[in-house]
Design an enzyme around this catalytic site. Sequence first.
Site, short mmCIF file in Angstrom:
data_model
loop_
_atom_site.label_atom_id
_atom_site.label_comp_id
_atom_site.label_asym_id
_atom_site.label_seq_id
_atom_site.Cartn_x
_atom_site.Cartn_y
_atom_site.Cartn_z
N LYS A 113 -30.39 -16.96 12.74
CA LYS A 113 -30.44 -16.85 11.28
C LYS A 113 -29.07 -16.98 10.65
O LYS A 113 -28.93 -17.59 9.59
CB LYS A 113 -31.12 -15.54 10.86
CG LYS A 113 -32.60 -15.56 11.15
CD LYS A 113 -33.37 -14.51 10.41
CE LYS A 113 -34.86 -14.66 10.67
NZ LYS A 113 -35.64 -13.53 10.23
N LYS A 195 -40.01 -22.30 16.64
CA LYS A 195 -41.23 -21.48 16.56
C LYS A 195 -41.87 -21.65 15.18
O LYS A 195 -41.19 -21.99 14.20
CB LYS A 195 -40.92 -20.00 16.83
CG LYS A 195 -40.13 -19.31 15.75
CD LYS A 195 -40.18 -17.80 15.92
CE LYS A 195 -39.50 -17.15 14.72
NZ LYS A 195 -39.68 -15.73 14.62
N LYS A 198 -42.46 -18.13 9.05
CA LYS A 198 -42.69 -18.02 7.60
C LYS A 198 -41.49 -18.55 6.83
O LYS A 198 -41.62 -19.00 5.70
CB LYS A 198 -42.84 -16.54 7.23
CG LYS A 198 -44.10 -15.91 7.67
CD LYS A 198 -44.16 -14.52 7.04
CE LYS A 198 -44.73 -13.52 8.00
NZ LYS A 198 -44.23 -12.17 7.81
P1 TYM Z 1 -42.07 -11.00 11.74
O1 TYM Z 1 -42.54 -10.62 10.39
O2 TYM Z 1 -41.12 -12.14 11.86
O3 TYM Z 1 -43.33 -11.34 12.67
C1 TYM Z 1 -44.40 -10.43 12.86
C2 TYM Z 1 -44.90 -10.54 14.29
O4 TYM Z 1 -45.33 -11.89 14.56
C3 TYM Z 1 -44.68 -12.39 15.74
N1 TYM Z 1 -44.44 -13.83 15.55
C4 TYM Z 1 -44.83 -14.77 16.42
N2 TYM Z 1 -45.51 -14.71 17.58
C5 TYM Z 1 -45.79 -15.88 18.20
N3 TYM Z 1 -45.44 -17.11 17.74
C6 TYM Z 1 -44.75 -17.21 16.58
N4 TYM Z 1 -44.42 -18.41 16.11
C7 TYM Z 1 -44.41 -16.01 15.86
N5 TYM Z 1 -43.77 -15.76 14.69
C8 TYM Z 1 -43.78 -14.43 14.52
C9 TYM Z 1 -43.36 -11.61 15.82
O5 TYM Z 1 -42.86 -11.59 17.14
C10 TYM Z 1 -43.78 -10.24 15.31
O6 TYM Z 1 -44.30 -9.47 16.36
N6 TYM Z 1 -38.56 -7.65 13.00
C11 TYM Z 1 -40.00 -7.85 12.85
C12 TYM Z 1 -40.68 -6.85 11.88
C13 TYM Z 1 -40.41 -5.41 12.23
C14 TYM Z 1 -40.90 -4.74 13.37
C15 TYM Z 1 -40.40 -3.42 13.26
C16 TYM Z 1 -41.69 -5.14 14.47
C17 TYM Z 1 -39.67 -4.53 11.50
N7 TYM Z 1 -39.65 -3.33 12.12
C18 TYM Z 1 -40.68 -2.47 14.26
C19 TYM Z 1 -41.97 -4.18 15.44
C20 TYM Z 1 -41.48 -2.87 15.33
C21 TYM Z 1 -40.21 -9.25 12.30
O7 TYM Z 1 -39.35 -9.82 11.69
O8 TYM Z 1 -41.49 -9.71 12.50
#
Ligand code: TYM
Length: 346
Positions: A113, A195, A198
């Site tokens: 990022k 990947k 969003k």
């Molecule tokens: P975020 O919002 O980017 O994504 C949410 C979940 O979706 C999974 N994910 C994917 N899995 C497979 N293929 C993809 N292309 C893909 N894109 C996203 C992510 O691995 C995630 O599990 N940092 C986290 C949010 C967060 C969080 C937490 C998660 C904040 N605090 C505490 C777990 C525990 C995030 O940015 O997820």
Amino acid sequence: MVLTVGRRLHILNEYSSRCLKQVRRSHATETFKWSHRVFSGIQPTGSMHLGNYFGAVQKWVEMQNAGESVIYSIADLHSITLPQIPEHTQLCWTLGCLTTMARLAHIPTYKEKSATVKEVPLGLYVYPVLQAADILLYRATHVPVGEDQTHNLELVQHLAKIFNNRYGHTFPIPKAVVADSSISRLKSLRDPSKKMSKSEQDPKSRIEITDTPDDILEKCKKALTDFTSEITFDPEKRPGVANLITIHSLFTGLDPAEICEQNIGLDTGRYKLVVAEVIQEKLEPLRQQVQQYMSEPQYIEEVLNRGADKASVIAQQTWLDVKTKVGLQINEGSYRCLQVSEKRVM
Ligand code: TYM
């Protein structure tokens, strides 16, 4: 998601009071057998896509339906004023004092990022520490996430160990629960070397849960494949076609080899139409359900508030424990001292 602005943590489901009692009991007896608790989260930016769904959310639902004690959150701290969720930011600061800048700079999500912006915000750097605070605050034992989060989870484990070594056993060492490798990172439809995300500017790079059948068809037709026309599953050499087959397989439960066999004779152009039809059909009930919920904002607000209230009981309990161990808890003696010095100043 619209409803989440201004709040950090919303719990999307209820967990049993039995579990709360278990936690209290385990603290009282000073044993370090942590109750099984699942915690995970998703960022509120943009709309949920198939990567989020298959990489994490589907597992969340499975664990919830299996009767596990679960807490799921919308990670929207960046859009709110801090005092509403002091425990997350307070624990974040405490944990931040236990790690190094060098360690944070090595985390791949930070590297990816930060490479895309000229001026790197401090928040981007500190984000994994905040994520660690999210998880540790609830003393989670299991964290279902996509594979892109595994390095962040390693930091959480590292911080929990450092804290426990320094201040006594306070946190379980949480385990990442990652879907199997094909699902754990669905690829962008426009650039299968990346990947599905969003934050990718081109909306055709992802299929969102709320996409209409026309959107789905359009996005599948535009999916980047290659110059070979047969349908074969080779994620290394043919990542674009393999990504479509993976999505097809996730929705139908069919093996990639079976899918290739079923579609012998089709070229990639015609196969894209087959995949589009599968996605349209399988996603439609989900899309309708989301629309139904979106038409009931009061109900959603109520569920979120109820969850947040329950979560804050655990958060406050943990933070009090942390504060006391670290020496931040103001006891009566130090409070009296403060009053004396104030009088002197005046
Ligand atoms: P975020 O919002 O980017 O994504 C949410 C979940 O979706 C999974 N994910 C994917 N899995 C497979 N293929 C993809 N292309 C893909 N894109 C996203 C992510 O691995 C995630 O599990 N940092 C986290 C949010 C967060 C969080 C937490 C998660 C904040 N605090 C505490 C777990 C525990 C995030 O940015 O997820």
